[in-house]
Enzyme design. Structure first.
Site, PDB file in Angstrom:
ATOM      1  CG  HIS A 190      27.732  -7.840  13.167  1.00 28.82           C
ATOM      2  ND1 HIS A 190      26.860  -7.271  12.593  1.00 28.82           N
ATOM      3  CD2 HIS A 190      28.769  -8.117  12.105  1.00 28.82           C
ATOM      4  CE1 HIS A 190      26.956  -6.870  11.357  1.00 28.82           C
ATOM      5  NE2 HIS A 190      27.932  -7.374  10.907  1.00 28.82           N
ATOM      6  CG  ASN A 250      24.990  -5.504   7.506  1.00 27.47           C
ATOM      7  OD1 ASN A 250      25.073  -6.391   8.395  1.00 27.47           O
ATOM      8  ND2 ASN A 250      26.181  -5.464   6.741  1.00 27.47           N
ATOM      9  CG  HIS A 292      25.927 -20.599   8.742  1.00 23.53           C
ATOM     10  ND1 HIS A 292      26.877 -19.907   7.819  1.00 23.53           N
ATOM     11  CD2 HIS A 292      26.331 -21.913   8.389  1.00 23.53           C
ATOM     12  CE1 HIS A 292      27.496 -20.703   7.091  1.00 23.53           C
ATOM     13  NE2 HIS A 292      27.370 -21.939   7.482  1.00 23.53           N
ATOM     14  CE1 TYR A 326      27.691 -14.338   9.799  1.00 22.20           C
ATOM     15  CE2 TYR A 326      28.797 -14.796   7.735  1.00 22.20           C
ATOM     16  CZ  TYR A 326      28.129 -13.986   8.427  1.00 22.20           C
ATOM     17  OH  TYR A 326      28.115 -12.742   8.101  1.00 22.20           O
TER      18      TYR A 326
HETATM   19  C1  HEM Z   1      26.971  -8.700   3.054  1.00 18.38           C
HETATM   20  C2  HEM Z   1      28.040  -8.921   3.588  1.00 18.38           C
HETATM   21  C3  HEM Z   1      27.803  -9.223   5.163  1.00 18.38           C
HETATM   22  C4  HEM Z   1      26.677  -9.030   5.974  1.00 18.38           C
HETATM   23  C5  HEM Z   1      25.313  -8.372   5.600  1.00 18.38           C
HETATM   24  C6  HEM Z   1      26.933  -9.560   7.233  1.00 18.38           C
HETATM   25  C7  HEM Z   1      26.121  -9.482   8.259  1.00 18.38           C
HETATM   26  C8  HEM Z   1      26.288  -9.941   9.729  1.00 18.38           C
HETATM   27  C9  HEM Z   1      25.429  -9.880  10.747  1.00 18.38           C
HETATM   28  C10 HEM Z   1      24.061  -9.340  11.039  1.00 18.38           C
HETATM   29  C11 HEM Z   1      26.096 -10.557  11.709  1.00 18.38           C
HETATM   30  C12 HEM Z   1      25.651 -10.698  13.136  1.00 18.38           C
HETATM   31  C13 HEM Z   1      24.966 -11.854  13.524  1.00 18.38           C
HETATM   32  C14 HEM Z   1      24.378 -11.960  14.650  1.00 18.38           C
HETATM   33  O1  HEM Z   1      23.649 -10.886  15.271  1.00 18.38           O
HETATM   34  O2  HEM Z   1      25.107 -12.764  15.657  1.00 18.38           O
HETATM   35  C15 HEM Z   1      27.305 -10.893  11.268  1.00 18.38           C
HETATM   36  C16 HEM Z   1      28.430 -11.660  12.132  1.00 18.38           C
HETATM   37  C17 HEM Z   1      29.541 -11.937  11.637  1.00 18.38           C
HETATM   38  N1  HEM Z   1      29.977 -11.880  10.195  1.00 18.38           N
HETATM   39 FE1  HEM Z   1      28.965 -11.004   8.874  1.00 18.38          FE
HETATM   40  N2  HEM Z   1      28.229 -10.197   7.283  1.00 18.38           N
HETATM   41  C18 HEM Z   1      28.843  -9.884   5.917  1.00 18.38           C
HETATM   42  C19 HEM Z   1      29.921 -10.309   5.615  1.00 18.38           C
HETATM   43  C20 HEM Z   1      30.753 -10.962   6.132  1.00 18.38           C
HETATM   44  C21 HEM Z   1      31.878 -11.574   5.670  1.00 18.38           C
HETATM   45  C22 HEM Z   1      32.588 -11.422   4.276  1.00 18.38           C
HETATM   46  C23 HEM Z   1      32.533 -12.388   6.694  1.00 18.38           C
HETATM   47  C24 HEM Z   1      33.786 -13.260   6.707  1.00 18.38           C
HETATM   48  C25 HEM Z   1      34.262 -13.745   5.671  1.00 18.38           C
HETATM   49  C26 HEM Z   1      31.695 -12.150   7.870  1.00 18.38           C
HETATM   50  C27 HEM Z   1      32.066 -12.899   9.089  1.00 18.38           C
HETATM   51  C28 HEM Z   1      31.200 -12.689   9.972  1.00 18.38           C
HETATM   52  C29 HEM Z   1      31.425 -13.089  11.410  1.00 18.38           C
HETATM   53  C30 HEM Z   1      32.645 -13.988  11.634  1.00 18.38           C
HETATM   54  C31 HEM Z   1      30.508 -12.971  12.252  1.00 18.38           C
HETATM   55  C32 HEM Z   1      30.323 -13.381  13.704  1.00 18.38           C
HETATM   56  C33 HEM Z   1      29.410 -14.475  13.902  1.00 18.38           C
HETATM   57  C34 HEM Z   1      29.207 -15.088  15.336  1.00 18.38           C
HETATM   58  O3  HEM Z   1      30.120 -14.958  16.025  1.00 18.38           O
HETATM   59  O4  HEM Z   1      28.076 -15.734  15.527  1.00 18.38           O
HETATM   60  N3  HEM Z   1      30.454 -11.365   7.539  1.00 18.38           N
HETATM   61  N4  HEM Z   1      27.495 -10.662   9.929  1.00 18.38           N
END
Ligand code: HEM
Length: 733
Positions: free
Chosen positions: A113, A185, A377, A400
């Site tokens: 993202h 999402n 988060h 997160y």
């Molecule tokens: C339903 C499943 C998921 C959804 C809807 C989702 C949604 C999102 C969204 C919207 C962001 C962007 C946030 C922003 O705008 O800063 C994000 C970032 C991220 N997501 Fe997810 N995600 C999902 C699953 C996962 C999973 C399973 C992991 C790890 C085990 C993960 C790890 C991350 C990480 C590391 C970031 C970057 C955060 C940052 O650097 O601030 N996500 N996710």
């Protein structure tokens, strides 16, 4: 709420707060205020206390250039040298400070993202959720400031907006009880059922590690290798291949919390829910060719669209809604496992009940400080909202905060202005990189008597966040999932069956394109095996295009009822913020009637003329069809002075195609037609239609008596988003 008074700007995109002068200003003055459409984070201290500072003052102050320490400077263009031709002196503090700071301007982009755009707004609660949750921000009449970031998943920070991908929809609610983040999402299901697979799916989707290509897309071997072997990704992949993968605008996307959450009321009773954001403008998409052209012509298309709409006063809105389910021991609803994030609950089985309204009404005033540094988060919860045992959600609860420590350089990122809670903070977390709170007292530990025992523990009656005391069933330790998680196809089939004919065409075309871009035939063949388990006609269509045999299904095909709520087509929606291109023969042509009609309908008029001039926003050289939702042809312009191929490659030099109308206008109209856009002509504009062979017998092409009439007819057509009759059905609808 967002601080600044907003005013409407008819033609959005002004770069500064006031128009510049031609000559460089030389009289010192205070910094300009932010643009009227912009706001920043609330001016609260790291501990949530309002500081009373004006938002403009937390940026720069004073009319003179200074060092970071506030010393005024008399020159910033020349290094300090031993004579005009001499060597640069090490003592030049200004040089070293300026270059050193510049050297460290970049921070790691998000692991996923990375590319996003955001806006400030307000959430107004209807109070309808108050019967199932004690969350104060969902009480009747509560108004909560929010910051929302939309994103693509796969691409780097500088990648294009209109790629085929899932979109993030992350909302930070600055509630009185602490920050609540709904990190969702635009697709209600996920590729994986357990967070331990997240590195796998992301490594597969990101560019190949050897050549680092392709950027920001799924149409390559590693992605399809993974999702065809790991078939729990089938349903999410089908959503990506549908029109949902290429949204027209962030403003026209649904949002989903994906996981099932647990709401807790004042008495402790619990309800399972799924969160939905419903856009007031409807759910709309690009067509694939349009998305591809846009990636080159305007890679910032979605970012610009969001900012422009807000600047133009067309504030996007979404209703937050919940599907509710009894919190029973099985955590199943109508045979659907609520802990499986690869499954939806069709809205026909559990209607989405509105609980509040989100309005985005201000743009960030600084991309880095706000959009880049915001840290969401899933674990940022408030009393009344709790998590479930969904194994995907559980892993996210760890991930997160962990990634943000690296991305934002230490553990104090909650103190960054955009991340600060508006609730009082007394956390006993101390020191660390970039600590900006100036803590007092000597006893950041509990229990203590030296600080008078402060801070004290809250209880249920004093607003404590208390986890719902749900039973954890006695069980053996296993690395396994419930048997219900094994069904990877029935909901994909439900989705396919719920699509209209044009939507099915788009899906078949997307699979054909994406699998067709894979190098390895084995992966294409495996892709077809997955499609055979979704639908025979889809599989046959793609197989024929790939030139490969049609495999037999390996599972018994389910017979689910379609869910009409999944289709994007067939209703009427508001046209706020839509962009209408008005083609004129010369810059001085009076199209005020058409312009006013567009503005009166809440849309943005962009006048397209052979050259620039007063009241002209685009020239034939700078215009491309993808920017406009509809076209008004107010004339038939002759080839402009720059209308030759050596100057502008869009110009057709093909002798047979040359007419007495500028060929870039003909390209504009034919592309718009091919993409299902409404076109109206009046005055000399009919000649353009004639030159490209369109008549008012064609769907969505209208002749009008004048500018006002043209726009009125276009509005009627735009309410349906596209002229769907231009896409004759081939696959069964
Ligand atoms: C339903 C499943 C998921 C959804 C809807 C989702 C949604 C999102 C969204 C919207 C962001 C962007 C946030 C922003 O705008 O800063 C994000 C970032 C991220 N997501 Fe997810 N995600 C999902 C699953 C996962 C999973 C399973 C992991 C790890 C085990 C993960 C790890 C991350 C990480 C590391 C970031 C970057 C955060 C940052 O650097 O601030 N996500 N996710």
């Amino acid at each position: 709420m967002s601080g600044t008074a907003h005013q409407r700007n008819d033609i959005p995109g002004a770069p500064g707060a006031e128009p510049p002068t031609v000559e460089e200003p030389t009289s010192p003055r205070e910094p300009l205020p932010p643009k009227p459409d912009q706001s920043g984070p609330a001016t609260v201290s790291p501990t949530g206390q309002p500081t009373g500072a004006d938002q403009a003052d937390v940026a720069q102050r004073g009319g003179y250039l200074t060092t970071a320490q506030g010393a005024r400077l008399y020159d910033t263009d020349h290094s300090l040298k031993a004579g005009p031709r001499g060597p640069v002196l090490l003592q030049d503090h200004h040089l070293r400070e300026k270059i050193t700071h510049f050297d460290h301007e970049r921070i790691p982009e998000r692991v996923v993202h990375a590319r996003g755009a955001a806006a400030h707004g307000v959430f107004e609660s209807y109070g309808t959720a108050a019967r199932i949750t004690r969350a104060a921000f969902l009480a009747e009449g509560a108004r909560t400031p929010v910051f929302v970031r939309f994103s693509t998943v796969l691409g780097s920070r500088g990648s294009a907006d209109t790629v085929r991908d899932t979109r993030g929809f992350a909302t930070k609610f600055y509630t009185d009880e602490g920050v609540f983040d709904l990190v969702g999402n635009n697709i209600p299901v996920f590729f994986i059922q357990d967070a331990i697979k997240f590195p796998d799916v992301i490594h597969a989707g990101k560019p190949h590690p050897d050549r680092e290509i392709p950027q920001a897309q799924s149409a390559h071997d590693t992605f399809w290798d993974f999702v065809t072997l790991h078939t729990e990704a089938t349903f999410h992949t089908l959503w990506n291949m549908s029109d949902r993968g290429i949204p027209r605008s962030f403003r026209m996307m649904e949002g989903f919390g994906v996981h099932t959450f647990r709401l807790v009321d004042a008495e402790g009773a619990t309800t399972l829910v799924k969160f939905h954001w419903k856009p007031r403008l409807g759910v709309h998409s690009l067509v694939w060719e349009e998305a591809q052209i846009t990636s080159g012509v305007d890679p910032d298309f979605h970012r610009r669209d969001l900012a422009d709409a807000i600047e133009a006063g067309a504030h996007p809105q979404w209703e937050l809604g919940v599907q509710t389910f009894p919190d029973n021991e099985e955590q199943m609803f109508e045979g659907i496992d609520l802990l499986d994030p690869t499954k939806i609950v069709p809205e026909e089985l559990a209607p989405v009940q509105p609980v509040g309204l989100l309005t985005l009404d201000a743009n960030p005033s600084n991309y880095f400080a706000e959009t880049e540094q915001v840290a969401f988060h899933v674990g940022n919860l408030v009393p009344g909202i709790d998590v479930t045992n969904d194994a995907l959600m559980q892993g996210r609860l760890f991930s997160y905060i962990d990634t943000q420590i690296t991305r934002l350089g230490g553990p104090n990122f909650p103190q960054l202005p955009i991340n600060r809670t508006h609730a009082p903070v007394n956390d006993m977390l101390r020191d660390g990189m970039h600590q900006t709170a100036v803590h007092r007292g000597v006893a950041p530990y509990r229990p203590n008597s030296l600080d008078g025992g402060c801070p004290f523990l809250a209880g249920a009656g004093t607003g404590a966040y208390i986890e719902a005391p749900v039973e954890v069933p006695a069980a053996r330790k296993v690395r396994d999932a419930a048997a219900s998680f094994d069904d990877h196809y029935s909901q994909a089939r439900l989705f396919w069956r719920s699509m209209s004919a044009p939507e099915r065409e788009h899906i078949a075309a997307a699979y054909t394109f994406e699998l067709g871009k894979c190098y390895e035939n084995a992966i294409k063949e495996r892709g077809l095996k997955v499609l055979a388990n979704i639908d025979g006609e889809l599989c046959r269509t793609v197989a024929a295009e790939l030139g490969l045999p049609v495999p037999e299904p390996t599972v018994e095909l389910a017979d689910p009822d379609p869910s009409p709520a999944l289709s994007q087509i067939g209703k009427q929606w508001p046209v706020d913020g839509r962009v209408v291109g008005i083609v004129v023969t010369d810059p001085a042509q009076d199209v005020s009637e058409a312009r006013q009609a567009v503005l009166a309908a809440g849309m943005v008029p962009l006048v397209i003329a052979p050259t620039g001039g007063e009241g002209v926003q685009r020239t034939f050289a700078t215009a491309r069809s993808i920017e406009y939702d509809a076209l008004v042809l107010a004339g038939a312009p002759q080839p402009a002075a720059d209308g030759y191929g050596a100057r502008d490659a869009k110009v057709s030099d093909d002798a047979e195609a040359v007419t007495d109308i500028d060929s870039r206008v003909l390209l504009l109209v034919t592309e718009a037609f091919r993409h299902g856009k409404a076109i109206a002509a009046y005055g000399g504009g009919d000649a353009v239609l004639e030159a490209v062979g369109f008549t008012s017998a064609d769907a969505g092409v209208v002749g009008a008596a004048g500018g006002g009439d043209a726009v009125e007819q276009l509005v009627g057509l735009l309410r349906g988003h596209r002229v769907w009759d231009r896409f004759p059905p081939a696959l069964g609808g």
